[in-house]
Structures are given as C-alpha cells and as structure tokens.
Write a protein that holds these residues in place. Structure first.
Motif, PDB file in Angstrom:
ATOM      1  N   GLY A   1       0.780  -1.223   0.000  1.00 13.90           N
ATOM      2  CA  GLY A   1       0.000   0.000   0.000  1.00 13.90           C
ATOM      3  C   GLY A   1       0.814   1.276   0.000  1.00 13.90           C
ATOM      4  O   GLY A   1       0.260   2.370  -0.113  1.00 13.90           O
ATOM      5  N   GLY A   2       2.128   1.151   0.125  1.00 17.88           N
ATOM      6  CA  GLY A   2       2.950   2.340   0.091  1.00 17.88           C
ATOM      7  C   GLY A   2       3.048   2.908  -1.311  1.00 17.88           C
ATOM      8  O   GLY A   2       2.567   2.315  -2.280  1.00 17.88           O
ATOM      9  N   GLY A   3       3.667   4.093  -1.428  1.00 19.82           N
ATOM     10  CA  GLY A   3       3.838   4.701  -2.729  1.00 19.82           C
ATOM     11  C   GLY A   3       4.057   6.192  -2.610  1.00 19.82           C
ATOM     12  O   GLY A   3       4.383   6.712  -1.544  1.00 19.82           O
ATOM     13  N   PHE A   4       3.903   6.873  -3.729  1.00 19.40           N
ATOM     14  CA  PHE A   4       4.044   8.327  -3.803  1.00 19.40           C
ATOM     15  C   PHE A   4       2.678   8.974  -3.594  1.00 19.40           C
ATOM     16  O   PHE A   4       1.673   8.515  -4.150  1.00 19.40           O
TER      17      PHE A   4
ATOM     18  N   GLN B   1       7.531   1.544   1.432  1.00 15.36           N
ATOM     19  CA  GLN B   1       7.988   2.931   1.356  1.00 15.36           C
ATOM     20  C   GLN B   1       6.810   3.870   1.105  1.00 15.36           C
ATOM     21  O   GLN B   1       5.990   3.634   0.205  1.00 15.36           O
ATOM     22  N   VAL B   2       6.776   4.937   1.868  1.00 21.16           N
ATOM     23  CA  VAL B   2       5.811   6.010   1.650  1.00 21.16           C
ATOM     24  C   VAL B   2       6.594   7.291   1.398  1.00 21.16           C
ATOM     25  O   VAL B   2       7.464   7.660   2.195  1.00 21.16           O
ATOM     26  N   ILE B   3       6.292   7.951   0.288  1.00 21.13           N
ATOM     27  CA  ILE B   3       6.950   9.207  -0.046  1.00 21.13           C
ATOM     28  C   ILE B   3       5.887  10.271  -0.242  1.00 21.13           C
ATOM     29  O   ILE B   3       5.011  10.126  -1.100  1.00 21.13           O
ATOM     30  N   VAL B   4       5.975  11.308   0.550  1.00 19.39           N
ATOM     31  CA  VAL B   4       5.021  12.410   0.466  1.00 19.39           C
ATOM     32  C   VAL B   4       5.724  13.584  -0.192  1.00 19.39           C
ATOM     33  O   VAL B   4       6.703  14.120   0.330  1.00 19.39           O
TER      34      VAL B   4
ATOM     35  N   ALA C   1       8.753   7.871   4.871  1.00 16.67           N
ATOM     36  CA  ALA C   1       9.495   6.861   5.633  1.00 16.67           C
ATOM     37  C   ALA C   1       9.191   5.483   5.077  1.00 16.67           C
ATOM     38  O   ALA C   1       8.277   5.315   4.269  1.00 16.67           O
ATOM     39  N   VAL C   2       9.954   4.508   5.551  1.00 15.79           N
ATOM     40  CA  VAL C   2       9.581   3.107   5.352  1.00 15.79           C
ATOM     41  C   VAL C   2       8.732   2.703   6.547  1.00 15.79           C
ATOM     42  O   VAL C   2       9.145   2.900   7.698  1.00 15.79           O
TER      43      VAL C   2
END
Length: 126
Positions: free
Chosen positions: A8-11, A121-124, A92-93
């Motif tokens: 579910g992580g991503g940009f 990984q989540v990138i905001v 963050a991871v």
C-alpha cells in the motif's frame, strides 16, 4: 513460520491519503497486539500506532494523532493503517510488527515486538 507482508505504500502529494495493509501468516493473530513503526532516512525507528488484540484499544504517536487510524481484521489476519492529511515528514519506510504476547492493551515499544515485516515505502511529495 511467521511472515508479515506490508503493501500500500507509494508516492502521494501533501494532503493526500494512503492505506497500508499488513497480511500476517501466523498460527496466532487474533490474540496478539500489533503495531506500525516507521523509519526515515538517517533516523531511528519510530513508533506510529498500536492496536490491541480485539481492536478496542489504540495508541498513536503525537505526530500522527488525528490523521492516522490503525485497525485490524482478525478474520483476514490483516492489519491496516489509514493515513490522511499526509505531510513531507511522514515520508518513511513503514513496518508492521506482531507482539507474540497475549496481553490486553497495546504495545508501543519496539522491544515488545518479535516479528516484523519487510517494510513499505511512503513518499510524500510537496
């Protein structure tokens, strides 16, 4: 063998939302507290949220309170983290973790957790 797999992580842009999932392969799940932690580049692992075995008790880091919601589906052996109003500091991871104790209540310290996922990984982006 116990496995935790996050997804579910991503940009995402500032102010956006993401929903993380963590599927657990373990003989026990519904009797165990679980949690989410995160680690940003160059920083220590940080507590994000925790939930009791039945979902009735939750705890959040001050930095995410009111924006993130932790929940679980014991029938599906899945842990969730709904993240909204995301900020660049949330980049963050993210790791889910399983506490093998059968205590009531939540576990907020990393030392309480025995099993961990590989992270997502989540990138905001601003």
């Amino acid at each position: 063998q116990v496995q935790l797999v996050e997804s579910g992580g991503g940009f995402v842009q500032v102010g956006g939302s993401l929903r993380l999932s963590c599927v657990v392969s373990a003989r026990t799940f519904s009797t165990n507290p679980m949690g989410w932690f995160r680690q940003s580049s160059g920083k220590d692992l940080e507590f994000v949220a925790a939930i009791s075995w039945n979902g009735r008790d939750t705890d959040y880091a001050d930095s995410v309170k009111g924006r993130f919601t932790i929940s679980r589906d014991n029938a599906r052996k899945t842990l969730f983290l709904q993240m909204s109003s995301l900020k660049p500091d949330d980049t963050a991871v993210y790791y889910c973790a399983l506490d093998v104790s059968q205590k009531h209540g939540t576990s907020v310290f990393r030392e309480e957790y025995m099993y961990w996922g590989q992270g997502t990984q989540v990138i905001v982006s601003s």
